[in-house]
Structures are given as C-alpha cells and as structure tokens.
Write a protein that holds these residues in place. Structure first.
Motif, PDB file in Angstrom:
ATOM      1  N   TYR A 167       0.549   9.156  -6.389  1.00  0.00           N
ATOM      2  CA  TYR A 167       1.017  10.544  -6.433  1.00  0.00           C
ATOM      3  C   TYR A 167       2.175  10.727  -7.403  1.00  0.00           C
ATOM      4  CZ  TYR A 167      -2.114  10.971  -2.555  1.00  0.00           C
ATOM      5  OH  TYR A 167      -3.232  10.943  -1.782  1.00  0.00           O
ATOM      6  N   SER A 175      -2.447   3.483   5.158  1.00  0.00           N
ATOM      7  CA  SER A 175      -1.506   3.814   4.095  1.00  0.00           C
ATOM      8  C   SER A 175      -0.583   4.982   4.410  1.00  0.00           C
ATOM      9  CB  SER A 175      -2.277   4.131   2.818  1.00  0.00           C
ATOM     10  OG  SER A 175      -2.976   5.349   2.990  1.00  0.00           O
ATOM     11  N   PHE A 194       3.015  14.862   1.164  1.00  0.00           N
ATOM     12  CA  PHE A 194       3.716  13.850   0.362  1.00  0.00           C
ATOM     13  C   PHE A 194       3.419  13.954  -1.134  1.00  0.00           C
ATOM     14  CE2 PHE A 194       3.990   9.671  -1.638  1.00  0.00           C
ATOM     15  CZ  PHE A 194       5.303   9.338  -1.353  1.00  0.00           C
ATOM     16  N   PRO A 228      -1.225   5.898 -13.156  1.00  0.00           N
ATOM     17  CA  PRO A 228      -1.477   6.884 -12.109  1.00  0.00           C
ATOM     18  C   PRO A 228      -1.523   8.284 -12.709  1.00  0.00           C
ATOM     19  CG  PRO A 228       0.106   5.294 -11.350  1.00  0.00           C
ATOM     20  CD  PRO A 228      -0.172   4.955 -12.781  1.00  0.00           C
ATOM     21  N   ARG A 287      -9.098   0.520  -8.206  1.00  0.00           N
ATOM     22  CA  ARG A 287      -7.681   0.519  -8.607  1.00  0.00           C
ATOM     23  C   ARG A 287      -7.545   0.788 -10.105  1.00  0.00           C
ATOM     24  NH1 ARG A 287      -3.579  -2.110  -6.130  1.00  0.00           N
ATOM     25  NH2 ARG A 287      -3.106  -3.110  -8.108  1.00  0.00           N
ATOM     26  N   PHE A 328      -6.879   4.439   0.598  1.00  0.00           N
ATOM     27  CA  PHE A 328      -6.914   2.984   0.613  1.00  0.00           C
ATOM     28  C   PHE A 328      -7.683   2.419   1.793  1.00  0.00           C
ATOM     29  CE2 PHE A 328      -3.404   4.026  -2.095  1.00  0.00           C
ATOM     30  CZ  PHE A 328      -3.409   3.037  -3.057  1.00  0.00           C
ATOM     31  N   GLY A 364      -8.126   4.370 -10.751  1.00  0.00           N
ATOM     32  CA  GLY A 364      -6.952   5.099 -10.276  1.00  0.00           C
ATOM     33  C   GLY A 364      -5.694   4.834 -11.084  1.00  0.00           C
ATOM     34  N   ALA A 373      -6.991  10.869  -6.951  1.00  0.00           N
ATOM     35  CA  ALA A 373      -6.284  10.521  -5.721  1.00  0.00           C
ATOM     36  C   ALA A 373      -7.059   9.403  -5.060  1.00  0.00           C
ATOM     37  CB  ALA A 373      -6.176  11.718  -4.792  1.00  0.00           C
ATOM     38  N   MET A 374      -6.351   8.537  -4.377  1.00  0.00           N
ATOM     39  CA  MET A 374      -7.018   7.362  -3.820  1.00  0.00           C
ATOM     40  C   MET A 374      -6.727   7.246  -2.332  1.00  0.00           C
ATOM     41  SD  MET A 374      -7.195   3.677  -5.495  1.00  0.00           S
ATOM     42  CE  MET A 374      -7.734   2.213  -4.664  1.00  0.00           C
ATOM     43  N   LYS A 406      12.751   8.743  -6.804  1.00  0.00           N
ATOM     44  CA  LYS A 406      11.902   9.348  -5.779  1.00  0.00           C
ATOM     45  C   LYS A 406      11.215   8.274  -4.949  1.00  0.00           C
ATOM     46  CE  LYS A 406      10.641  13.979  -7.076  1.00  0.00           C
ATOM     47  NZ  LYS A 406       9.607  14.901  -7.525  1.00  0.00           N
ATOM     48  N   LEU A 422      -3.950   2.085 -11.229  1.00  0.00           N
ATOM     49  CA  LEU A 422      -3.014   1.131 -10.629  1.00  0.00           C
ATOM     50  C   LEU A 422      -3.106  -0.231 -11.296  1.00  0.00           C
ATOM     51  CD1 LEU A 422      -3.389   1.966  -6.833  1.00  0.00           C
ATOM     52  CD2 LEU A 422      -1.438   2.455  -8.302  1.00  0.00           C
ATOM     53  N   THR A 478       0.826  -1.208   0.000  1.00  0.00           N
ATOM     54  CA  THR A 478       0.000   0.000   0.000  1.00  0.00           C
ATOM     55  C   THR A 478       0.864   1.264   0.000  1.00  0.00           C
ATOM     56  OG1 THR A 478      -1.581  -1.241   1.295  1.00  0.00           O
ATOM     57  CG2 THR A 478      -1.975   1.096   1.124  1.00  0.00           C
ATOM     58  N   ARG A 483      -4.174  14.300   2.738  1.00  0.00           N
ATOM     59  CA  ARG A 483      -3.099  14.044   1.780  1.00  0.00           C
ATOM     60  C   ARG A 483      -3.651  13.989   0.359  1.00  0.00           C
ATOM     61  NH1 ARG A 483       0.335   8.715   2.693  1.00  0.00           N
ATOM     62  NH2 ARG A 483      -1.658   7.736   2.241  1.00  0.00           N
ATOM     63  N   ALA A 484      -4.805  13.314   0.225  1.00  0.00           N
ATOM     64  CA  ALA A 484      -5.410  13.186  -1.104  1.00  0.00           C
ATOM     65  C   ALA A 484      -5.905  14.539  -1.603  1.00  0.00           C
ATOM     66  CB  ALA A 484      -6.552  12.182  -1.053  1.00  0.00           C
ATOM     67  N   GLN A 497       4.967  16.955  -2.685  1.00  0.00           N
ATOM     68  CA  GLN A 497       6.421  16.792  -2.744  1.00  0.00           C
ATOM     69  C   GLN A 497       6.810  15.904  -3.920  1.00  0.00           C
ATOM     70  OE1 GLN A 497       8.057  14.900   0.718  1.00  0.00           O
ATOM     71  NE2 GLN A 497      10.137  15.547   0.271  1.00  0.00           N
ATOM     72  N   MET A 498       6.059  14.802  -4.106  1.00  0.00           N
ATOM     73  CA  MET A 498       6.360  13.910  -5.220  1.00  0.00           C
ATOM     74  C   MET A 498       6.150  14.613  -6.553  1.00  0.00           C
ATOM     75  SD  MET A 498       7.529  11.253  -3.899  1.00  0.00           S
ATOM     76  CE  MET A 498       8.034  12.140  -2.442  1.00  0.00           C
ATOM     77  N   ARG A 499       5.260  15.586  -6.559  1.00  0.00           N
ATOM     78  CA  ARG A 499       5.050  16.315  -7.817  1.00  0.00           C
ATOM     79  C   ARG A 499       6.000  17.484  -7.964  1.00  0.00           C
ATOM     80  NH1 ARG A 499      -1.228  15.207  -7.761  1.00  0.00           N
ATOM     81  NH2 ARG A 499      -0.941  13.007  -8.213  1.00  0.00           N
ATOM     82  N   GLY A 500       6.946  17.578  -7.043  1.00  0.00           N
ATOM     83  CA  GLY A 500       8.022  18.550  -7.210  1.00  0.00           C
ATOM     84  C   GLY A 500       7.729  19.939  -6.698  1.00  0.00           C
TER      85      GLY A 500
END
Ligand SMILES: Nc1ncnc2c1ncn2[C@@H]1O[C@H](COP(=O)(O)OP(=O)(O)OP(=O)(O)O)[C@@H](O)[C@H]1O
Ligand SMILES: [Mg+2]
Lengths: 253, 252
Positions: free
Chosen positions: A156, B86, B99, B74, B51, B82, B54, B79-80, A162, B56, A148, B147-148, B102-105
C-alpha cells in the motif's frame, strides 16, 4: 484463590516477626512490627533532621525519572535503528555484548571520577542500568516484526516514517514496553544503591543508610518497605497498561 | 491486456546455497476483468510469481507489465492478499480496511465512507469496531479482501487466501468472492493448490510444474457460473487437471 488464603502468608510472616522481635528483645537488631508501623504511619515526619520518608522517596523517584527518561530517549531510537538495519546490528553488536554484562554498580567508580558525587553520577548509574534492557527489548521487538505486516504496508505504498509510525512501532510496542518495565525495575534498584554512596545527603537509599549510623533499625525496615511498595506499584502500573493496550498480542493466534 | 508476463524467470542466489531456480520462462497475458487461477504443487514458485507481479520482488529476467507499463515496485494499481494472516492486530476492522487509503494520504473523513462501503461489501456490518483476534479465520480474510478492494486496484493478487480455512467456510468464501468479483469487475490472479478451488473460481487455469515452475498447461473454464461441483463438466475438467498434475509429479 480465596482472599483469606492470600492474606495468610503475610499474616504468618508478621506473626513470626513479632515473636522473633520479642525473643531477641533488642531493637538495634530487630525492632517490633509496631515500631516499624509507627514510622510508616507518619510518613511526613522528619527523621533525624534528614527530611521525611515521603520527601526522600519522592526525591529518589525524581532521580529515577531523570535517569530512566534519558535512557528511554536514547535506547528506544537506537534500538529501532539497530533492529531495522542488519549492518548496523552487526557493527554495534560486539560493543553491546561487551558492555551489557557489566553490572550497573560496577560503573560507580567511573561515574564518580567523571561526575563527582551528586545528582549527575546518580542519574548516570540509573541511565546505565536501564539503558540495556530497554535497548535489547527494542532491538528484539523491531526485528521480530512479522514480515507479512511490513510487506502488506509496502503493497500500500508505506515507506519511511509512515512504515515506522503505523507498522513497526505499534508491532514492536509490546516488546519495547516490556523493556521499559524491566528497565524501570533496574533503575529503581540502582537509585537506592547509588544513594548509599558516601557523600550523598538525600534520597530513600541515603535515609536508610543514615538510619543505620544512628541505630534506627525500625527506620531502615520502614524505608525498605517503602522501596518495595514503590517498586511493586510501578510494576503493576506497567502491567496494567500492557494488559489494556497490548491485549492483541496474547490473543493473536 | 491488464497484466503481461514476458519470459519471466526467477533464480534465488542465497549466500551459502547454490542458486535455486524457482520460476522459468513464464509468459502469459491476463485480460481486463479476467479471473485467472494459478495452480501448482507446493514450492513451485506461485508465491514468488505473485510477489513479483505485486512489485515486492523482481524477476531475474523477463518483464512484467500492468496496463502497459512495467512494474518496478509496489504499485497502487495492484493489491495483494497474503497466504498468511496479514491484518494488523492492534487495529480495529475499520482501521485495517482503511489502512491502504491512509497510507496513500486520504484524510480520515473521506476514508470513513469508503471503509463502511467495503465492510458492507464483504458482509462484516457490525464488526467495524472489533479487533482481528475477535474474528474467525474466514472473517479475517474478508477484512483482508475489503482492505485490498478499498484502494480500488486494477488487479487483485490473492495468494491461497482461503488455504487455512475449513472446507465449509472455504466454499462459502469462494462463492462470496465471485459475487464481489462480479460486482467490482476486478482482474483477479488467484493462487491455489486446490484443483477444486481453481475449477470453481477461474475463467482460466494456469498449471505450473514442480520446481522450477514452468507453465505446464492452460485450461479455459467455460462452465457457466454459478458452477455446480457435482456437474459432469466440472468433474471432467477437474479430472483433466488432476491427470496433468499427476503426470508432472511422476515425471520428476
Ligand atoms: N527469498 C527467498 N530466498 C531463497 N529462496 C526462496 C525465497 N523465496 C522462495 N524461495 C524458494 O523458491 C521456491 C518457490 O517458493 P514459493 O514460496 O514461491 O512457492 P509456492 O509455490 O508459493 O509454495 P506453497 O504452495 O508452499 O506456498 C521454494 O523452493 C522456496 O524455497
Ligand atoms: Mg506460497
């Protein structure tokens, strides 16, 4: 437990030692605690022209750091790759399973054949000894990363480095750290054994072997105590970091 | 239409076992800002469907479109949240909420303001520097919701997000989710196997049959919000849905 209960067993051990030493009355077999303590209390004094306990112990620590550091640099990345990719694991698993049960000391003759007597063979033995525990724990840590967590990252858009840096490494860190702790313990045992090889002229392992040749049993025991203390100290250090940094792991669920 | 499902089917072909059809021929349209609940017994393919929306997982056949373009993996528009826990336990609440950004810069300073806003939105002011293990189950799912939402997706996919909570916390979370939904105007696809939860939350309920999951019924829920669980309309709709589910199970 009360502190005075904790000091009781060591106290009795010392007492028994003292009594036994007096009864045996032969310092070539069992010197008194006092004579061992005398060696320990002047750790910078030269011993039989081979340098002091401290100097030799530091030299051993330095050798361990070289071999252990090299093992960390190799085993952690390799472990991450193996843990991450099933096919790689299936490919290399037979080799790992074959090499892993060989005791590090069984590599000594080969090390001597390849590197001759000296720093290189000692570092090699330490490397071999700590490589596998670090590798196995890293593989395991990476493989057990909660699916998960990875899928959340995927949602994301985290991919590649990363994903590695922000999810896989932190999630596997406690297992990798355990590997480092176990690996260091083995590395420390290996250095002492490797330094007892004929031809070695320094290190705490050499020092106690050399003291044996001169019948200096109090130095042997003092050296063993130093070896034990350094081993415990490093282990405590590892556990302290574990407690502070990876607290989330125990509390999780 | 925000989400379009066209004849979506999913068959798992595990190595040893015979192929397992989890979902069969699902077609649906979800409009912008709609709250859709997907209801169905355990194992009928609810998680699988979510999923796939989303990105996945991929349908064996059929198409999934979001805002007119197909979902291929993805996607920042989705946004998911769970079913399982998670959150990243080594990250503080703030770091968890930030988070996705951040992952998207997005740089740290820019994130901070958004993170603060969404922590406030889910009612976790003052817990920003806590770690997930210091929070209750309900608070943890709030962090997951924040977060989502922080990544500002068009569609929020939620997979039994309150399934592990006690009844009381669950009811409170449902109420708060509706408030957040009304404020943010997101399209929500919410999976549950609680009829009560679906009737309380949804604009529309899609009932899936036991495996292979097919659409067995669609209910429009016209009861005005906030809904009263003890009202006659509420009880009536709940009974209708339950009856359908009973019939589906007997049919097996
Ligand atoms: N990766 C997979 N490989 C093979 N079979 C799978 C896989 N994922 C799900 N399945 C199967 O597909 C079916 C549907 O699973 P899914 O998790 O979507 O059900 P669910 O409706 O979410 O159930 P629950 O309410 O228990 O969460 C199950 O029979 C499951 O065993
Ligand atoms: Mg599910």
């Amino acid at each position: 437990m009360r502190w005075y209960l904790k000091v009781l067993p060591p106290f009795f051990l010392l007492l028994a030692w003292e009594v036994a030493a007096i009864l045996i009355n032969n310092s070539f077999i069992l010197p008194t605690p006092a004579s061992v303590a005398a060696v320990l209390l002047s750790p910078t004094a030269d011993i039989l022209g081979s340098g002091s306990i401290i100097d030799n112990a530091l030299l051993s620590v330095w050798r361990v750091l070289l071999g252990f550091g090299l093992a960390v640099l190799c085993a952690v990345p390799i472990g991450i790759i193996i843990g991450r990719y099933r096919t790689v694991e299936e490919l290399v698993n037979p080799i790992i399973q074959l090499l892993r049960p060989i005791p590090p000391l069984a590599w000594i003759p080969l090390a001597l054949a390849w590197f001759k007597i000296g720093l290189l063979s000692i570092v090699f033995i330490i490397f071999i000894g700590s490589f596998f525990p670090i590798l196995i724990n890293s593989i395991d840590g990476v493989r057990r990363v909660n699916r998960t967590w990875i899928e959340t990252a995927a949602i994301y858009g985290a991919k590649g480095w990363k994903l590695l840096a922000y999810v896989i490494l932190p999630a596997a860190a406690p297992a990798i750290w355990t590997g480092l702790r176990v690996g260091f313990g083995i590395a420390w045992m290996c250095v002492v054994a490797a330094e007892m090889l004929p031809g070695t002229t320094s290190g705490i392992g050499y020092l106690i072997m050399y003291s044996y040749n001169w019948g200096q049993v109090q130095v042997i025991i003092a050296g063993m105590i130093v070896i034990g203390i350094i081993g415990i100290a490093v282990d405590i250090l590892f556990r302290e970091v574990e407690k502070r940094k990876f607290q989330w792991q125990e509390m999780n669920r | 239409m925000t989400v379009v499902l066209r004849n979506v089917s999913k068959t798992f072909t595990a190595r040893q076992n015979e192929p397992l059809t989890a979902l069969q021929d699902i077609s649906a349209e979800v409009s912008n800002g709609e709250f859709l609940c997907i209801l169905g017994p355990s194992g009928c393919g609810k998680t699988t469907l979510l999923r796939m929306i989303g990105g996945l997982d991929h349908p064996t056949s059929g198409e999934i479109e979001v805002e007119g373009t197909p979902v291929t993996g993805p996607d920042p528009r989705l946004a998911m949240i769970f079913q399982e826990y998670s959150l990243y336990p080594w990250r503080t609440v703030r770091a968890n909420v930030g988070f996705g950004l951040q992952m998207r810069g997005m740089p740290h300073e820019e994130r901070e303001e958004i993170v603060t806003r969404f922590i406030g939105l889910v009612g976790l002011e003052g817990f920003g520097d806590s770690y997930p293990y210091e929070l209750s189950g309900g608070m943890r799912q709030r962090v997951a919701v924040a977060r989502a939402l922080a990544t500002d997706p068009a569609v929020l996919l939620m997979d039994e997000p309150f399934g592990a909570l006690d009844a009381q916390t669950r009811n409170r979370m449902q109420k708060e989710l509706l408030l957040i939904w009304e404020k943010t105007k997101k399209t929500v696809i919410f999976v549950t196997h609680s009829v009560d939860e679906a009737v309380y939350l949804a604009d529309r309920i899609m009932v899936l049959s036991p495996r292979p999951g097919r659409i067995a019924g669609i209910y429009d829920v016209d009861i005005p919000r906030p809904r009263d669980r003890t009202s006659i309309e509420f009880a009536g709709l709940r009974r209708d849905v339950l009856e359908l589910i009973d019939r589906l199970e007997d049919g097996q």
